[in-house]
Design a protein around this motif. Structure first.
Motif, PDB file in Angstrom:
ATOM      1  N   ARG A  65      44.241   2.085  76.580  1.00 44.14           N
ATOM      2  CA  ARG A  65      45.400   2.998  76.553  1.00 44.14           C
ATOM      3  C   ARG A  65      45.756   3.348  77.997  1.00 44.14           C
ATOM      4  O   ARG A  65      44.981   3.985  78.695  1.00 44.14           O
ATOM      5  N   LEU A  66      46.938   2.872  78.436  1.00 42.02           N
ATOM      6  CA  LEU A  66      47.380   3.129  79.793  1.00 42.02           C
ATOM      7  C   LEU A  66      48.801   3.670  79.803  1.00 42.02           C
ATOM      8  O   LEU A  66      49.545   3.542  78.821  1.00 42.02           O
ATOM      9  N   ASP A  75      46.191  -2.686  69.768  1.00 44.08           N
ATOM     10  CA  ASP A  75      45.883  -3.990  69.179  1.00 44.08           C
ATOM     11  C   ASP A  75      44.499  -4.400  69.655  1.00 44.08           C
ATOM     12  O   ASP A  75      44.297  -4.718  70.825  1.00 44.08           O
ATOM     13  N   SER A  76      43.528  -4.408  68.745  1.00 44.19           N
ATOM     14  CA  SER A  76      42.142  -4.664  69.136  1.00 44.19           C
ATOM     15  C   SER A  76      41.943  -6.068  69.693  1.00 44.19           C
ATOM     16  O   SER A  76      40.976  -6.317  70.431  1.00 44.19           O
ATOM     17  N   SER A  77      42.849  -6.998  69.378  1.00 42.41           N
ATOM     18  CA  SER A  77      42.686  -8.358  69.885  1.00 42.41           C
ATOM     19  C   SER A  77      42.905  -8.433  71.391  1.00 42.41           C
ATOM     20  O   SER A  77      42.412  -9.351  72.048  1.00 42.41           O
ATOM     21  N   LEU A 120      33.986   2.887  70.583  1.00 38.20           N
ATOM     22  CA  LEU A 120      34.344   1.648  69.894  1.00 38.20           C
ATOM     23  C   LEU A 120      34.708   0.551  70.891  1.00 38.20           C
ATOM     24  O   LEU A 120      34.239  -0.593  70.798  1.00 38.20           O
ATOM     25  N   TRP A 121      35.546   0.889  71.879  1.00 34.37           N
ATOM     26  CA  TRP A 121      35.965  -0.115  72.864  1.00 34.37           C
ATOM     27  C   TRP A 121      34.797  -0.574  73.719  1.00 34.37           C
ATOM     28  O   TRP A 121      34.720  -1.752  74.098  1.00 34.37           O
ATOM     29  N   TYR A 220      45.341 -17.020  70.075  1.00 33.89           N
ATOM     30  CA  TYR A 220      44.043 -16.340  70.109  1.00 33.89           C
ATOM     31  C   TYR A 220      43.926 -15.335  68.959  1.00 33.89           C
ATOM     32  O   TYR A 220      42.898 -15.277  68.268  1.00 33.89           O
ATOM     33  N   ARG A 221      44.978 -14.544  68.762  1.00 38.15           N
ATOM     34  CA  ARG A 221      44.936 -13.500  67.728  1.00 38.15           C
ATOM     35  C   ARG A 221      44.692 -14.099  66.339  1.00 38.15           C
ATOM     36  O   ARG A 221      43.941 -13.536  65.529  1.00 38.15           O
ATOM     37  N   ALA A 222      45.319 -15.240  66.057  1.00 41.81           N
ATOM     38  CA  ALA A 222      45.148 -15.871  64.744  1.00 41.81           C
ATOM     39  C   ALA A 222      43.699 -16.299  64.524  1.00 41.81           C
ATOM     40  O   ALA A 222      43.167 -16.179  63.403  1.00 41.81           O
TER      41      ALA A 222
END
Length: 467
Positions: A65-66, A75-77, A120-121, A220-222
């Motif tokens: 978060r910036l 988006d966790s990916s 979590l991150w 990558y996300r897929a």
């Protein structure tokens, strides 16, 4: 060509300046390790493979978060891709030199990390190969440029909610750390990252809607959503450990890179090449042959012509193979390569415009392996379809099946498997485990079958009974 050379020169200048400092440090303190904090996948002005080479290991700064991207969700990916890219620079574990400790900001303050997100991150980076995590910062500065770059303590130096969250993590790592440290990620899938291609697209985007980093991230996300481990590697990296290699828009192709890809496929690998690959040589000149240039024989296809689409223009794809067929055409936009197979099998055809029914995706047998050419850009549906088909074809299965928003990754300590289950949602989720596990964060519990993962929570599990 001169523009690409200037990008390389600029990158090389940073690499050489770092080397000057490394040489001094090696002489003065030869027993110390030397690292440097990189900026993850998105930073596209330096060839990070070159910058990483002389370091003992890579470190990077992880901020989800910036202030430059003030949005409600994360988006966790993005974090997973950044970590995998940093691990791939030297094909080894890394450190996180700056792990987010609060809202980021200079003139603007970012959305405050929600309860559980910092922990979590941090665990996500560990799941993807971090051997150390350093939170930045301890206390929020009262003056200077980064007054609003928050730490675990606020401006008043009093412990915050964030402090308590990371204090909890410290207690957990004290229990679990010896099981995690030094364990490795073992992917069967790789995606090739080309900084030459990235620089070339900065010079000539080909279409104003096209972004090389975003296209890379789409594929990558897929794969990430299907819970498979992924390495991010250079075009000339050793590919022998992988079953599937994806090459997004490899615009600038050297003879060495082309031969490397041929060796991989000849030996039995499955390669995926996407549109605008093989267009340029190393001098950023368009090749004097039918596209995809040095990759044409490998892919068994020619690009007959191409169509650069306006924002309001679209086409569709119909898949010819039963295992990848869909009930309705899959939308594509931005760029369409119209293909002419030279021995390749047609996988999908266009549905609209003057090239309706022309090939858009092909599959070519080459040696013991196969090469897939994807000639069109699409949305998430296209890459989800391709990911499912490709992973099935090479026999790579998801680690676990989970609800949307729950990530599962593995690290291996020799033959011992560690399972990380990360719930990126704000709701509790049920996950069914595939065996018996020891809960390393709890320290004693044995888990099997269906388990509940609270919102933004983490399980770190050691598989029992594996020799």
């Amino acid at each position: 060509g001169l523009a690409l050379d200037f990008c390389r020169f600029s990158s090389d200048s940073y690499v050489m300046y770092q080397q000057m400092q490394i040489d001094i440090l090696r002489e003065k303190c030869p027993e110390h390790f030397i690292t440097h904090n990189f900026m993850g996948f998105k930073y596209d002005r330096i060839n990070y493979f070159d910058l990483a080479c002389p370091l003992d290991f890579v470190s990077w700064d992880n901020y989800q978060r910036l202030q430059w991207d003030v949005q409600a969700g994360v988006d966790s990916s993005h974090g997973a891709l950044a970590a995998d890219a940093m691990r791939g620079l030297k094909s080894q574990n890394f450190w996180v030199m700056e792990q987010q400790a609060g809202p980021g900001g200079w003139e603007i303050v970012s959305v405050t990390p929600r309860p559980g997100e910092l922990r979590l991150w941090a665990y996500q980076t560990i799941a993807h190969g971090a051997d150390a995590v350093v939170f930045f910062r301890w206390r929020t500065a009262r003056f200077g440029t980064e007054q609003y770059w928050h730490g675990l303590l606020d401006h008043d130096a009093c412990p915050s909610r964030r402090y308590e969250e990371i204090k909890r993590m410290g207690t957990e790592i004290r229990k679990a750390g010896e099981h995690i440290y030094g364990s490795t990620v073992k992917p069967a899938v790789a995606i090739i990252l080309s900084y030459d291609s990235c620089f070339a697209f900065q010079i000539q985007a080909n279409n104003p809607q096209f972004s090389y980093p975003e296209h890379f991230h789409q594929f990558y996300r897929a794969l990430y959503d299907r819970h498979v481990a992924i390495d991010i590697v250079a075009p000339t990296a050793d590919l022998s450990a992988y079953k599937l290699v994806v090459v997004p828009a490899l615009h600038v192709v050297s003879e060495a890179a082309a031969e490397n890809l041929k060796r991989f496929v000849e030996a039995g690998g499955v390669l995926v090449v996407t549109q605008r690959s093989g267009v340029k040589d190393e001098a950023n000149a368009v090749v004097n042959q039918r596209l995809p240039g040095l990759l044409a024989e490998l892919c068994g296809v020619e690009v007959e012509e191409y169509d650069s689409l306006a924002p309001d223009m679209h086409n569709g794809l119909e898949f010819a193979l039963p295992e990848s067929a869909s009930s309705s055409p899959i939308p594509v936009s931005t760029w369409c390569d119209v293909l002419k197979p030279n021995g390749a099998t047609v996988v999908a055809r266009y549905t609209q415009d003057y090239y309706a029914d022309k090939p858009a995706i092909t599959l070519n047998q080459f040696g013991q392996g196969q090469a897939v050419y994807v000639g069109a850009l699409g949305d998430a549906r296209l890459y989800e379809t391709l990911a499912g088909w490709l992973l099935d074809s090479v026999g790579v299965q998801a680690i676990l099946t989970t609800p949307k928003g729950v990530e599962v990754t593995e690290r291996w300590q020799g033959d011992h498997r560690l399972l990380f289950v990360l719930n990126h949602t704000d709701r509790k989720q049920e996950v069914t485990l595939d065996g018996r596990y020891t809960d390393l964060l709890d320290g004693s519990a044995t888990l099997e079958g269906a388990v509940i993962v609270p919102p933004r929570d983490v399980l770190v599990l050691l598989e029992e009974g594996r020799n």
